[in-house]
Scaffold this active site. Sequence first.
Site, PDB file in Angstrom:
ATOM      1  N   PRO A  24     -56.847 -34.393  42.342  1.00 17.67           N
ATOM      2  CA  PRO A  24     -56.410 -35.309  43.128  1.00 17.67           C
ATOM      3  C   PRO A  24     -55.737 -36.350  42.369  1.00 17.67           C
ATOM      4  O   PRO A  24     -56.426 -37.108  41.447  1.00 17.67           O
ATOM      5  CB  PRO A  24     -57.808 -35.885  43.830  1.00 17.67           C
ATOM      6  CG  PRO A  24     -58.735 -35.597  42.827  1.00 17.67           C
ATOM      7  CD  PRO A  24     -58.538 -34.432  41.910  1.00 17.67           C
ATOM      8  N   CYS A  69     -63.032 -43.239  40.443  1.00 20.20           N
ATOM      9  CA  CYS A  69     -62.132 -43.929  40.376  1.00 20.20           C
ATOM     10  C   CYS A  69     -62.367 -45.446  39.889  1.00 20.20           C
ATOM     11  O   CYS A  69     -63.409 -46.075  40.112  1.00 20.20           O
ATOM     12  CB  CYS A  69     -61.805 -44.305  41.774  1.00 20.20           C
ATOM     13  SG  CYS A  69     -60.439 -45.199  42.283  1.00 20.20           S
ATOM     14  N   ASN A  95     -62.796 -31.482  33.310  1.00 19.77           N
ATOM     15  CA  ASN A  95     -61.312 -32.095  33.501  1.00 19.77           C
ATOM     16  C   ASN A  95     -60.912 -33.217  32.545  1.00 19.77           C
ATOM     17  O   ASN A  95     -62.068 -33.903  32.155  1.00 19.77           O
ATOM     18  CB  ASN A  95     -61.628 -32.938  35.206  1.00 19.77           C
ATOM     19  CG  ASN A  95     -60.386 -33.810  35.311  1.00 19.77           C
ATOM     20  OD1 ASN A  95     -60.370 -34.797  35.676  1.00 19.77           O
ATOM     21  ND2 ASN A  95     -59.005 -33.457  35.353  1.00 19.77           N
ATOM     22  N   GLY A  96     -59.866 -33.269  32.268  1.00 12.84           N
ATOM     23  CA  GLY A  96     -59.232 -34.274  31.321  1.00 12.84           C
ATOM     24  C   GLY A  96     -58.667 -33.963  30.090  1.00 12.84           C
ATOM     25  O   GLY A  96     -59.279 -32.908  29.437  1.00 12.84           O
ATOM     26  N   GLY A 104     -54.700 -32.022  35.964  1.00 10.52           N
ATOM     27  CA  GLY A 104     -53.751 -33.427  36.635  1.00 10.52           C
ATOM     28  C   GLY A 104     -52.553 -33.357  36.010  1.00 10.52           C
ATOM     29  O   GLY A 104     -51.506 -32.661  36.100  1.00 10.52           O
TER      30      GLY A 104
HETATM   31  C1  LIG Z   1     -51.907 -41.673  39.040  1.00  2.74           C
HETATM   32  C2  LIG Z   1     -53.475 -40.892  39.207  1.00  2.74           C
HETATM   33  C3  LIG Z   1     -54.127 -41.018  40.442  1.00  2.74           C
HETATM   34  C4  LIG Z   1     -55.189 -40.544  40.456  1.00  2.74           C
HETATM   35  N1  LIG Z   1     -55.888 -40.268  41.764  1.00  2.74           N
HETATM   36  C5  LIG Z   1     -57.244 -39.736  41.706  1.00  2.74           C
HETATM   37  C6  LIG Z   1     -57.886 -39.754  43.049  1.00  2.74           C
HETATM   38  O1  LIG Z   1     -57.488 -39.934  44.084  1.00  2.74           O
HETATM   39  N2  LIG Z   1     -59.190 -38.893  42.970  1.00  2.74           N
HETATM   40  C7  LIG Z   1     -59.890 -38.614  41.883  1.00  2.74           C
HETATM   41  O2  LIG Z   1     -60.960 -38.270  42.147  1.00  2.74           O
HETATM   42  N3  LIG Z   1     -59.178 -38.794  40.882  1.00  2.74           N
HETATM   43  C8  LIG Z   1     -57.911 -39.237  40.539  1.00  2.74           C
HETATM   44  N4  LIG Z   1     -57.177 -39.558  39.322  1.00  2.74           N
HETATM   45  C9  LIG Z   1     -58.043 -38.991  38.273  1.00  2.74           C
HETATM   46  C10 LIG Z   1     -57.681 -37.372  38.022  1.00  2.74           C
HETATM   47  O3  LIG Z   1     -57.933 -36.727  38.999  1.00  2.74           O
HETATM   48  C11 LIG Z   1     -58.092 -36.916  36.714  1.00  2.74           C
HETATM   49  O4  LIG Z   1     -59.534 -37.029  36.507  1.00  2.74           O
HETATM   50  C12 LIG Z   1     -57.529 -37.247  35.798  1.00  2.74           C
HETATM   51  O5  LIG Z   1     -56.020 -37.533  35.393  1.00  2.74           O
HETATM   52  C13 LIG Z   1     -57.890 -36.694  34.049  1.00  2.74           C
HETATM   53  O6  LIG Z   1     -57.329 -35.323  34.282  1.00  2.74           O
HETATM   54  P1  LIG Z   1     -56.097 -34.873  33.577  1.00  2.74           P
HETATM   55  O7  LIG Z   1     -55.916 -35.353  32.056  1.00  2.74           O
HETATM   56  O8  LIG Z   1     -55.978 -33.483  33.890  1.00  2.74           O
HETATM   57  O9  LIG Z   1     -54.755 -35.825  34.211  1.00  2.74           O
HETATM   58  C14 LIG Z   1     -56.096 -40.021  39.268  1.00  2.74           C
HETATM   59  C15 LIG Z   1     -55.547 -40.102  38.112  1.00  2.74           C
HETATM   60  C16 LIG Z   1     -54.159 -40.358  37.807  1.00  2.74           C
HETATM   61  C17 LIG Z   1     -53.435 -40.544  36.655  1.00  2.74           C
END
Ligand SMILES: Cc1cc2nc3c(=O)[nH]c(=O)nc-3n(C[C@H](O)[C@H](O)[C@H](O)COP(=O)(O)O)c2cc1C
Length: 326
Positions: free
Chosen positions: A8, A99, A200-201, A224
């Site tokens: 998300p 969040c 995740n991350g 993400g």
């Molecule tokens: C712009 C943005 C918006 C995000 N919005 C949400 C959200 O609505 N709900 C949530 O659980 N995590 C949210 N996240 C966190 C991501 O789901 C994820 O945990 C985080 O980006 C790390 O994963 P990644 O390195 O694959 O991006 C958001 C991250 C970003 C950068």
Amino acid sequence: MATVTLAPMEGVVDVYMRELLTGIGGFDLCVSEFVRVSQNLFPAAVFYRYCPELLTGGRTSSGVPVHVQIMGGEPVVMAENAAFVAELGAPGIDINFGCPAKTVNRHDAGATLLQWPERLYEIVSAVRRAVPKDIPVSAKMRLGFSEKSLALENAMAIESAGASKLTVHARTKLEGYRAPAYWEYLRPMTENLSIPVVANGEIWTKEDFLQCLAVSGCEHVMVGRGVIARPSLGLEINSKGEQYSQVGLFAWPIILNFVVDYYNLTKSMENDNRQMGRLKQWIKLLGRTYEQSSVLFDQIRRMEDPIGIVQEVRKEQYRPTGGVVI
Ligand SMILES: Cc1cc2nc3c(=O)[nH]c(=O)nc-3n(C[C@H](O)[C@H](O)[C@H](O)COP(=O)(O)O)c2cc1C
């Protein structure tokens, strides 16, 4: 079988991006942007706005389910809203404990709650009790608020409250989105929990994916920013039970075609400014993988209408060294 979930991302992974990326493939599940729940039961329109797929059986048109994510700190209100969105046809409910936003209408929510495992327990168990048994209730958390000492305790509280799955963004709230992600903190969770733990991350490439599995002990991942910057990533890492995926990085011309598809999808926003913002945002993020996208971004960054932007994308498609349209 190992699964790949599309993360998300508020303001990035909306219905249009979910439609596009699940159309490309590689995803078993999506999660909606969080819906902030505070004092009231929201009307259906609010949930339809965040998750229009509720009107199409809770799935994108490629058939990938979209779980609805809710965020809030009041167990009773969270439970009421969860039961309602389940009634509206959500195929699953996810609870946000990650969040970084401090408050939701002066009530605490999201990652703040990671300081009190018992509050996570109360929220998850209230939601679990309110939602029909056949609809999964999951949670997504970070490793902690300012430090990681409660990471395992929080994970265990979430499991004992009845969650069927836990996704862990492997950083604290204070660590924001800065690399690295601390995948090693997930290993004790995979060893102590019996529900699936989703890592995740910082998964940007297939190499990161393999490293993440090896370090965390997880079988499942959520991606993400990585897939926004590299739309082939889902297909590269999701081998669907085969030993290896055959898909590699998409060539630039293919990416240009996707940007045009995205332009067409976002037309139904019926809001030129928002559409333009989304197009610029994606072209910029693609620059992390595609140098050509950084050049394209410099050309479009000052433009003020989406049509001008898509015209530049089309010019790039027809340039001799640019893309091809098939
Ligand atoms: C712009 C943005 C918006 C995000 N919005 C949400 C959200 O609505 N709900 C949530 O659980 N995590 C949210 N996240 C966190 C991501 O789901 C994820 O945990 C985080 O980006 C790390 O994963 P990644 O390195 O694959 O991006 C958001 C991250 C970003 C950068």
